[in-house]
Design an enzyme around this catalytic site. Structure first.
Site, short mmCIF file in Angstrom:
data_model
loop_
_atom_site.label_atom_id
_atom_site.label_comp_id
_atom_site.label_asym_id
_atom_site.label_seq_id
_atom_site.Cartn_x
_atom_site.Cartn_y
_atom_site.Cartn_z
N LYS A 1 -95.39 -35.26 27.77
CA LYS A 1 -95.00 -34.43 26.95
C LYS A 1 -95.01 -32.33 27.34
O LYS A 1 -93.75 -32.41 27.42
CB LYS A 1 -95.98 -34.03 25.20
CG LYS A 1 -95.10 -35.15 24.44
CD LYS A 1 -94.30 -35.54 23.63
CE LYS A 1 -93.95 -36.27 21.94
NZ LYS A 1 -92.49 -36.31 22.15
N PHE B 1 -91.23 -42.94 12.38
CA PHE B 1 -91.53 -42.28 10.86
C PHE B 1 -91.10 -41.24 10.65
O PHE B 1 -90.53 -40.66 9.25
CB PHE B 1 -93.12 -41.88 11.36
CG PHE B 1 -93.72 -41.00 9.79
CD1 PHE B 1 -93.90 -41.27 8.70
CD2 PHE B 1 -95.00 -40.54 11.02
CE1 PHE B 1 -94.65 -40.28 8.19
CE2 PHE B 1 -95.05 -39.68 10.09
CZ PHE B 1 -94.86 -39.82 8.55
N TYR C 1 -84.20 -25.84 32.14
CA TYR C 1 -82.18 -26.03 31.00
C TYR C 1 -82.01 -25.28 30.74
O TYR C 1 -81.26 -23.75 30.66
CB TYR C 1 -82.32 -27.34 30.14
CG TYR C 1 -81.78 -28.28 30.91
CD1 TYR C 1 -82.57 -29.36 31.72
CD2 TYR C 1 -80.38 -29.13 31.03
CE1 TYR C 1 -82.41 -30.38 32.33
CE2 TYR C 1 -79.91 -30.49 31.05
CZ TYR C 1 -81.14 -31.13 32.30
OH TYR C 1 -81.04 -31.75 32.40
N TYR D 1 -99.01 -39.38 28.05
CA TYR D 1 -98.46 -39.11 26.62
C TYR D 1 -98.73 -37.43 26.67
O TYR D 1 -97.14 -36.87 26.75
CB TYR D 1 -99.33 -39.74 24.81
CG TYR D 1 -98.88 -38.90 23.78
CD1 TYR D 1 -97.10 -39.76 23.43
CD2 TYR D 1 -99.26 -37.98 22.83
CE1 TYR D 1 -96.96 -39.49 21.97
CE2 TYR D 1 -98.48 -37.56 21.77
CZ TYR D 1 -97.33 -37.67 21.44
OH TYR D 1 -96.21 -37.18 20.72
N ASP E 1 -82.50 -45.49 18.58
CA ASP E 1 -84.14 -45.46 18.98
C ASP E 1 -84.14 -47.33 19.42
O ASP E 1 -82.77 -47.70 19.37
CB ASP E 1 -84.12 -45.99 17.65
CG ASP E 1 -85.79 -45.85 17.13
OD1 ASP E 1 -86.32 -44.93 16.69
OD2 ASP E 1 -86.59 -46.54 17.56
N ASN E 2 -84.60 -47.28 20.06
CA ASN E 2 -85.12 -48.42 20.75
C ASN E 2 -85.83 -49.37 20.15
O ASN E 2 -86.12 -50.90 20.29
CB ASN E 2 -85.73 -48.18 22.10
CG ASN E 2 -86.83 -47.96 21.92
OD1 ASN E 2 -87.49 -47.55 21.12
ND2 ASN E 2 -87.67 -47.46 23.52
#
Ligand code: UDP
Length: 343
Positions: free
Chosen positions: A172, A29, A182, A168, A49-50
């Site tokens: 995240k 989206f 990093y 989720y 994208d999968n």
């Protein structure tokens, strides 16, 4: 003859080496709008994208555009050699890859967690090798069911680490931790956006989110589903505002070592949102109440002071305008459904 690979999907000879964006989740989206905006700016896009939760039509609208290439890949798996070989040309890496709607990300929680943690690490390694800037799309879900309102970035949140949303939310949070590690170690320049509820064209009608559900139900004349008593709040941001915020954050000349909330502070209850949809569509369908999902946050509203100060960004599209455009888009999509099904 050179071996055909997935990278040959797009038109040849159109990639501009000075601005090559890797957009993971680019068929989704928000990702599809971002790809479009980058192409409109004259840059090249390699979309990963999968296709797990993306709409094929989002991708079809991008394929064939000059500078656009598509590679079907699941970022939880090691990145293909084709991609790592391109590292010297990659300038920006955007990670928008993950199912984001609660029913969809809960369908395969292990995959959701791995996409966020392992997938983000794969892309960060690519950013390190490419010396490219990396942007993670994190989420307001890192605040869980918040005790502080509105939510500013220094609020550490109230997330259940054992509930059904944890795959989720915690995924995240771990992805943010990795990105900042990093950054701290000087391995990549990172940016972290915490995205609040976003809506607009290219949403999947079957996504299960409140905006897509209510609009599609109203347009079809189906029952309008309100979970719980409808007094829980959300703040809805139109997708063009969100993409402008992401692009401003990626390009901003800041050290990037703090997350930035992106969202529209215009907070409303689900019942108020329902009222807007009813007015807009004129539906007379009945409202039915369903149980509130487990760990459903009671309130959510972004404090966007940091985005205003650092990026000079604020949403511009009022709900009425955004909902009207979204409704018109869904109406066209639903009208095309029987024809598509008959093919
Ligand atoms: N919701 C609702 N009806 C629906 C779908 C969702 O009342 O058909 C509620 C849901 O319980 C939540 C809010 O709307 O309180 C926003 O849900 P959504 O899934 O869109 O986003 P999120 O919960 O991730 O913020």
């Amino acid at each position: 003859m050179r071996k055909q690979t997935n990278l040959d999907h797009g038109p040849r000879g159109t990639v501009q080496p000075l601005a090559l964006n890797v957009v993971a989740g680019g068929a989704g989206f928000i990702g599809s709008h971002l790809c479009r905006a980058l192409l409109d700016r004259g840059e090249s896009v390699l979309c990963l994208d999968n296709l797990q939760t993306s709409r094929p039509s989002n991708l079809r609208a991008l394929e064939g555009q000059p500078g656009f290439r598509f590679l079907r890949h699941d970022i939880s798996q090691p990145l293909p050699a084709d991609l790592t070989r391109m590292a010297p040309r990659i300038t920006r890496i955007w990670n928008l890859a993950c199912a984001a709607s609660p029913p969809l990300y809960q369908r395969d929680p292990e995959h959701t967690m791995m996409t966020n943690v392992v997938g983000t690490n794969h892309l960060l390694r690519l950013a390190e090798a490419a010396k490219a800037r990396f942007l993670l799309t994190s989420t307001s879900e890192v605040y869980g069911d918040p005790e502080i309102h509105p939510q500013a970035e220094d609020y550490r949140g109230n997330v259940s680490c054992t509930g059904p949303r944890a795959c989720y939310d915690e995924g995240k949070r771990a992805a943010e931790a990795l990105a900042f590690d990093y950054g701290r170690a000087g391995r990549a320049q990172v940016r972290v956006a915490r995205i609040f509820n976003t809506y607009g064209p290219n949403m999947d009608p079957g996504d299960g989110r409140v905006v897509s559900n209510l609009i599609c139900q109203a347009l079809r004349g189906d029952e309008l589903t309100v979970y719980g008593d409808g007094s829980q709040t959300r703040s809805f941001c139109y997708v063009s505002d969100m993409v402008a915020g992401l692009m401003a954050l990626m390009e901003a000349d800041i050290d990037g070592m703090e997350p930035v909330n992106l969202g529209n502070p215009d907070e409303m209850t689900v019942t108020e949102l329902l009222g807007h949809v009813v007015t807009l569509t004129g539906t007379r369908a009945p409202v039915v109440h369903r149980p509130l999902p487990v760990d459903d946050p009671r309130r959510r509203r972004p404090d966007i002071s940091r985005a205003r100060a650092l990026l000079n960004w604020a949403p511009r599209i009022p709900l009425a305008e955004g909902l009207e455009a979204t409704c018109a888009w869904f109406a066209a999509e639903l009208a095309a459904e029987p024809a598509a099904a008959g093919i």
